[in-house]
Scaffold this motif. Structure first.
Motif, PDB file in Angstrom:
ATOM      1  N   VAL B   7      52.806  40.618  45.908  1.00 33.39           N
ATOM      2  CA  VAL B   7      51.390  40.564  45.569  1.00 33.39           C
ATOM      3  C   VAL B   7      50.693  39.423  46.324  1.00 33.39           C
ATOM      4  O   VAL B   7      51.155  38.292  46.333  1.00 33.39           O
ATOM      5  CB  VAL B   7      51.199  40.389  44.056  1.00 33.39           C
ATOM      6  N   VAL B   8      49.601  39.779  46.962  1.00 33.58           N
ATOM      7  CA  VAL B   8      48.830  38.810  47.732  1.00 33.58           C
ATOM      8  C   VAL B   8      47.415  38.755  47.185  1.00 33.58           C
ATOM      9  O   VAL B   8      46.827  39.784  46.861  1.00 33.58           O
ATOM     10  CB  VAL B   8      48.779  39.213  49.226  1.00 33.58           C
ATOM     11  N   LYS B   9      46.902  37.556  47.040  1.00 33.42           N
ATOM     12  CA  LYS B   9      45.505  37.412  46.640  1.00 33.42           C
ATOM     13  C   LYS B   9      44.886  36.273  47.437  1.00 33.42           C
ATOM     14  O   LYS B   9      45.407  35.158  47.447  1.00 33.42           O
ATOM     15  CB  LYS B   9      45.407  37.122  45.140  1.00 33.42           C
ATOM     16  N   THR B  10      43.801  36.543  48.108  1.00 31.22           N
ATOM     17  CA  THR B  10      43.129  35.465  48.840  1.00 31.22           C
ATOM     18  C   THR B  10      41.720  35.281  48.311  1.00 31.22           C
ATOM     19  O   THR B  10      41.088  36.221  47.834  1.00 31.22           O
ATOM     20  CB  THR B  10      43.027  35.784  50.353  1.00 31.22           C
ATOM     21  N   TYR B  11      41.231  34.082  48.362  1.00 34.57           N
ATOM     22  CA  TYR B  11      39.841  33.783  48.045  1.00 34.57           C
ATOM     23  C   TYR B  11      39.163  33.300  49.314  1.00 34.57           C
ATOM     24  O   TYR B  11      39.784  32.687  50.172  1.00 34.57           O
ATOM     25  CB  TYR B  11      39.744  32.659  47.009  1.00 34.57           C
ATOM     26  N   TYR B  32      33.653  30.164  56.566  1.00 39.44           N
ATOM     27  CA  TYR B  32      34.497  30.435  55.415  1.00 39.44           C
ATOM     28  C   TYR B  32      35.942  30.140  55.759  1.00 39.44           C
ATOM     29  O   TYR B  32      36.364  30.239  56.900  1.00 39.44           O
ATOM     30  CB  TYR B  32      34.386  31.894  55.006  1.00 39.44           C
ATOM     31  N   GLN B  33      36.652  29.785  54.718  1.00 43.77           N
ATOM     32  CA  GLN B  33      38.076  29.620  54.915  1.00 43.77           C
ATOM     33  C   GLN B  33      38.771  30.515  53.901  1.00 43.77           C
ATOM     34  O   GLN B  33      38.359  30.611  52.759  1.00 43.77           O
ATOM     35  CB  GLN B  33      38.456  28.162  54.690  1.00 43.77           C
ATOM     36  N   GLU B  34      39.798  31.178  54.354  1.00 46.72           N
ATOM     37  CA  GLU B  34      40.558  32.007  53.425  1.00 46.72           C
ATOM     38  C   GLU B  34      41.600  31.136  52.749  1.00 46.72           C
ATOM     39  O   GLU B  34      42.344  30.403  53.409  1.00 46.72           O
ATOM     40  CB  GLU B  34      41.258  33.119  54.181  1.00 46.72           C
ATOM     41  N   ILE B  35      41.621  31.197  51.427  1.00 46.16           N
ATOM     42  CA  ILE B  35      42.636  30.451  50.700  1.00 46.16           C
ATOM     43  C   ILE B  35      43.601  31.480  50.120  1.00 46.16           C
ATOM     44  O   ILE B  35      43.176  32.385  49.413  1.00 46.16           O
ATOM     45  CB  ILE B  35      42.017  29.652  49.545  1.00 46.16           C
ATOM     46  N   ARG B  36      44.836  31.323  50.443  1.00 45.73           N
ATOM     47  CA  ARG B  36      45.811  32.246  49.867  1.00 45.73           C
ATOM     48  C   ARG B  36      46.230  31.731  48.502  1.00 45.73           C
ATOM     49  O   ARG B  36      47.000  30.779  48.413  1.00 45.73           O
ATOM     50  CB  ARG B  36      47.046  32.329  50.754  1.00 45.73           C
ATOM     51  N   ALA B  37      45.747  32.346  47.456  1.00 48.09           N
ATOM     52  CA  ALA B  37      46.131  31.900  46.118  1.00 48.09           C
ATOM     53  C   ALA B  37      47.520  32.419  45.794  1.00 48.09           C
ATOM     54  O   ALA B  37      48.329  31.716  45.208  1.00 48.09           O
ATOM     55  CB  ALA B  37      45.128  32.380  45.093  1.00 48.09           C
ATOM     56  N   LEU B  38      47.790  33.649  46.182  1.00 48.35           N
ATOM     57  CA  LEU B  38      49.131  34.196  46.005  1.00 48.35           C
ATOM     58  C   LEU B  38      49.598  34.737  47.349  1.00 48.35           C
ATOM     59  O   LEU B  38      48.910  35.520  47.976  1.00 48.35           O
ATOM     60  CB  LEU B  38      49.140  35.334  44.976  1.00 48.35           C
ATOM     61  N   GLY B  70      44.914  42.143  34.213  1.00 44.94           N
ATOM     62  CA  GLY B  70      43.921  43.146  34.597  1.00 44.94           C
ATOM     63  C   GLY B  70      42.556  42.593  34.962  1.00 44.94           C
ATOM     64  O   GLY B  70      41.615  43.344  35.177  1.00 44.94           O
ATOM     65  N   ILE B  71      42.437  41.263  35.030  1.00 45.83           N
ATOM     66  CA  ILE B  71      41.129  40.671  35.282  1.00 45.83           C
ATOM     67  C   ILE B  71      40.812  40.641  36.768  1.00 45.83           C
ATOM     68  O   ILE B  71      39.691  40.886  37.187  1.00 45.83           O
ATOM     69  CB  ILE B  71      41.098  39.235  34.708  1.00 45.83           C
ATOM     70  N   LEU B  72      41.807  40.335  37.583  1.00 50.93           N
ATOM     71  CA  LEU B  72      41.600  40.254  39.025  1.00 50.93           C
ATOM     72  C   LEU B  72      42.321  41.376  39.754  1.00 50.93           C
ATOM     73  O   LEU B  72      43.378  41.825  39.322  1.00 50.93           O
ATOM     74  CB  LEU B  72      42.133  38.920  39.558  1.00 50.93           C
ATOM     75  N   TYR B  73      41.706  41.803  40.838  1.00 48.97           N
ATOM     76  CA  TYR B  73      42.345  42.760  41.736  1.00 48.97           C
ATOM     77  C   TYR B  73      43.159  41.991  42.767  1.00 48.97           C
ATOM     78  O   TYR B  73      42.633  41.071  43.383  1.00 48.97           O
ATOM     79  CB  TYR B  73      41.270  43.536  42.497  1.00 48.97           C
ATOM     80  N   PRO B  74      44.411  42.370  42.994  1.00 48.21           N
ATOM     81  CA  PRO B  74      45.147  41.757  44.099  1.00 48.21           C
ATOM     82  C   PRO B  74      44.674  42.370  45.415  1.00 48.21           C
ATOM     83  O   PRO B  74      44.119  43.463  45.417  1.00 48.21           O
ATOM     84  CB  PRO B  74      46.590  42.143  43.811  1.00 48.21           C
ATOM     85  N   ASP B  75      44.880  41.665  46.506  1.00 41.46           N
ATOM     86  CA  ASP B  75      44.526  42.235  47.806  1.00 41.46           C
ATOM     87  C   ASP B  75      45.532  43.305  48.208  1.00 41.46           C
ATOM     88  O   ASP B  75      45.174  44.327  48.769  1.00 41.46           O
ATOM     89  CB  ASP B  75      44.522  41.148  48.896  1.00 41.46           C
ATOM     90  N   SER B  76      46.804  43.010  47.961  1.00 40.38           N
ATOM     91  CA  SER B  76      47.817  44.005  48.280  1.00 40.38           C
ATOM     92  C   SER B  76      49.024  43.742  47.401  1.00 40.38           C
ATOM     93  O   SER B  76      49.107  42.726  46.714  1.00 40.38           O
ATOM     94  CB  SER B  76      48.200  43.910  49.751  1.00 40.38           C
TER      95      SER B  76
END
Lengths: 267, 269
Positions: B7-11, B32-38, B70-76
Motif C-alpha cells: 500500500v502506497v499513499k502520498t501527500y 509541490y513536494q510529494e511526501i510518501r506517507a506510506l 475507510g477514511i483515506l484512499y490509498p494511491d495503490s
C-alpha cells in the motif's frame, strides 16, 4: 433516512439553546427593517410612478425578509463543518456509515430552522402592528399563504443546497475564506437580499430571474404579497425545483469526489 | 481479517521559501513536494489480535489507521478488511468497525453524553435491545453511570475518553481502531482504558489496532508490535524485539527511532 432525521433533531435541540444570540439578532432585524422601509419610502415619495412594486408589498417583503433572515442568508455557514474541513476533523464523519452530503444538509437545515424559529415570531408580530402601508400586510388569501409556505421551504432547501456546493469546493482548498466570501456576496446581491429583484432594470431582471439565486427568498417573499402571480409565478416555482435538483446532484458529486481525495490535515 | 499489500499513499505539500518575495512568487507558481506517507506497506492481522502500531511522529501510523478504517484512499496496493475493501465500501464496512481518535471527539460538545449515544444508535441502526445491553455493559465496565447525563464539555479528558471508547463500541464492532487512546490521560485513566481493552479482546474477540507513543500501553496490551518509520514497515514482532538488555523500553525505542533517521534520505527530491 432515520439517522439523518435523528441527527437533525439533535442539532435542532442544540440550536434552540442560544437565546442571547437570538435577542441580539432580533434587535438588529427590527432596526434594519425600519431603516430599509424609511429609505424606500423616500424613493417612493419622490416618484411613486417609477416604483416597481406596490409600497405595501415592498414593506411586507422587507419584514418577511427580516423575520426569516436566518433561512435565506447566503453567508450563514456552519462553523463546525468549516473547521472540520480545514483541520481534518472529517475523520470521524467518514469513519461512520453516513453520507457526508446528507449529514451536512441535515445539520445546516437544523441550524437555520432553530435560528429562525427563535427569531421570526416577535418580528412578524410587531411588523403586523405597524400601520399600513409600512407594516406587514396579511396575505391576500389562504391560497397565497399556502403557496408562500411551500415556496419558502423550497427556497430554504435551495439556499442550503447552494451552501453545500461551497462546502464541497472548500474541501479542495487549504483555506476557503476567499471563495466563501466571494460567492456569498455575489449570491446576496443576485438573490434580492440587498435590493428586491423588481428594482433591477427589466433586461437585467429577466436574466436574474432565471438564475438559481432568484429561487431563494425572491419567490416566497413576492408570492406572499401577490407581487408574483400567474404564469410568472408558475415559472418561478418550476425553476426553483429544477435548480434544487441541479444543486443537490452537483453537491453530492462534489462531496463524493472529496471523500476520494480527502487529505486529512493535522494527524 | 486484515490484509494490506504494497500500500502506497502520498501527500502533496506546497513548499516555498520564507519571506515576502517567495510568497509573491508562489502566487503564480507553486512548488509541490510529494511526501510518501506510506511506502509499500504490507501486513496481515488475524481476528482477535491486539496490534500496536509504533513509530515516531509522522511515520505513517495514522495514515495506516485511516486507510484501514475507510477514511483515506490509498494511491495503490491492496487493502482488505473483514471481506471489504474499506475505502470502496465505506458505508457498509464502517458498520463493522469502531474508531477512536484520541485527539478528536465524536461526542457532541453541548449535549449530555447519553444524547450522543442515542444518535449513534440511529446512525448504526442498532436495535433497541442490543443498544440497551451494550450501553449497560459499557456503562458498568467503564464506570460511566455519573457521566451519561453530563454535557461533554464538562467532562475531564479521562472521563471523555472513556465515553468515546464506549461510543465506538455500542454497535459491537468486529474491529476497533484506537489512534492514541491514552494521549493526555492520567495514570488511573490509562490503567482503566488498558484493562478495558484487554477485557474486550478476551471476552468478545474484538480485533484491536492501536497507535500510541506510550510504551506502557504496548506492554500492557499487545503481544504484537508493528513498527513503521518513514512510511515503511520496519519491524513486525513482539515488544521483546525492541527491548535491549539493561535499558528501559523508552531508551531502546529512541535508539530504534534514531536508526530510522538514516533511512530514505536518498529519496528527497
Amino acid at each position: 433516512m432515520k439517522k439523518y432525521f435523528s441527527f437533525f433533531k439533535l442539532r435542532l435541540q442544540m440550536g434552540m439553546q442560544y437565546r442571547v444570540a437570538a435577542l441580539a439578532g432580533m434587535a438588529t432585524q427590527f432596526f434594519w427593517g425600519f431603516m430599509l422601509i424609511f429609505a424606500y419610502h423616500a424613493f417612493y415619495e419622490s416618484n411613486p410612478d417609477a416604483f416597481p412594486m406596490e409600497f405595501s408589498a415592498l414593506a411586507s417583503y422587507i419584514w418577511l425578509q427580516q423575520a426569516f433572515l436566518m433561512l435565506f442568508t447566503t453567508w450563514r455557514f456552519d462553523n463546525d463543518i468549516l473547521s472540520m474541513i480545514s483541520d481534518g476533523g472529517l475523520s470521524y464523519e467518514l469513519a461512520r456509515p453516513v453520507s457526508l452530503y446528507r449529514m451536512w444538509f441535515a445539520k445546516n437545515l437544523a441550524m437555520r430552522l432553530s435560528e429562525a424559529t427563535l427569531r421570526f415570531a416577535p418580528v412578524l408580530l410587531v411588523a403586523i402592528l405597524v400601520p399600513k402601508p409600512y407594516g406587514l400586510s396579511l396575505p391576500k388569501s389562504p391560497w397565497h399563504l399556502l403557496l408562500f409556505l411551500v415556496t419558502l421551504v423550497l427556497g430554504l432547501l435551495l439556499t442550503i443546497s447552494f451552501l453545500m456546493l461551497i462546502y464541497g469546493l472548500s474541501t479542495r482548498m487549504l483555506s476557503s475564506t476567499g471563495i466563501r466570501v466571494f460567492l456569498s456576496s455575489v449570491m446576496e446581491f443576485l438573490s434580492g437580499q440587498i435590493i428586491p429583484l423588481p428594482f433591477f432594470p427589466d433586461k437585467v431582471r429577466f436574466v436574474l430571474e432565471l438564475l438559481p439565486s432568484a429561487g431563494m427568498q425572491n419567490v416566497p417573499l413576492r408570492i406572499y404579497s401577490g407581487d408574483l402571480s400567474g404564469a410568472a409565478m408558475v415559472r418561478a416555482i418550476v425553476l426553483q425545483i429544477v435548480w434544487l435538483f441541479v444543486f443537490v446532484i452537483a453537491g453530492e458529486l462534489l462531496l463524493r469526489n472529496a471523500e476520494k481525495r480527502a487529505v486529512l490535515q493535522g494527524g | 481479517m486484515i490484509h494490506m499489500e504494497n500500500v502506497v499513499k502520498t501527500y502533496r505539500v506546497a513548499r516555498r521559501n520564507a519571506g515576502a518575495k517567495a510568497a509573491f512568487k508562489a502566487l503564480f507558481r507553486r512548488e509541490y513536494q510529494e511526501i510518501r506517507a506510506l511506502d509499500s506497506i504490507s501486513l496481515d492481522i488475524s481476528e482477535g489480535e491486539i496490534v500496536a502500531l509504533l513509530g515516531p511522529n509522522g511515520a505513517g501510523k495514522s495514515t495506516t489507521i485511516k486507510i484501514l478504517s475507510g477514511i483515506l484512499y490509498p494511491d495503490s496496493g491492496i487493502v482488505e478488511c473483514n471481506g471489504f475493501v474499506p475505502y470502496k465500501e465505506r458505508m457498509r464496512y464502517t458498520r463493522e468497525i469502531g474508531v477512536v481518535f484520541g485527539q478528536r471527539t465524536q461526542l457532541f460538545w453541548d449535549v449530555p453524553v447519553a444524547d450522543s449515544f442515542e444518535l449513534l444508535k440511529d446512525i448504526y441502526d442498532i436495535s433497541e435491545q442490543t443498544f440497551q445491553e451494550n450501553q449497560q455493559e459499557l456503562t458498568e465496565l467503564l464506570n460511566l453511570q455519573e457521566l451519561l447525563r453530563t454535557p461533554v464539555r464538562q467532562l475531564s479528558l479521562g472521563q471523555r475518553m472513556r465515553c468515546e471508547i464506549a461510543g465506538s463500541l455500542l454497535h459491537s464492532p468486529k474491529i476497533l481502531f484506537l489512534d492514541e487512546p491514552t494521549i493526555g490521560l492520567d495514570a488511573v485513566s490509562k490503567l482503566a482504558v488498558r484493562q478495558f481493552i484487554n477485557r474486550l479482546n478476551e471476552e468478545k474477540h474484538t480485533t484491536v489496532i492501536l497507535t500510541t507513543h506510550d510504551m506502557q500501553d504496548v506492554e500492557a496490551l499487545s503481544k504484537r508490535v508493528i513498527m513503521i518509520g518513514k512510511g515503511r514497515l520496519l519491524l513486525d514482532g513482539t515488544i521483546d524485539d525492541i527491548r535491549k538488555e539493561g535499558e528501559s523500553l523508552d531508551e531502546s525505542l529512541v535508539e530504534f527511532y534514531q536508526g530510522i533517521e538514516g533511512l530514505g534520505k536518498e529519496e528527497k527530491s
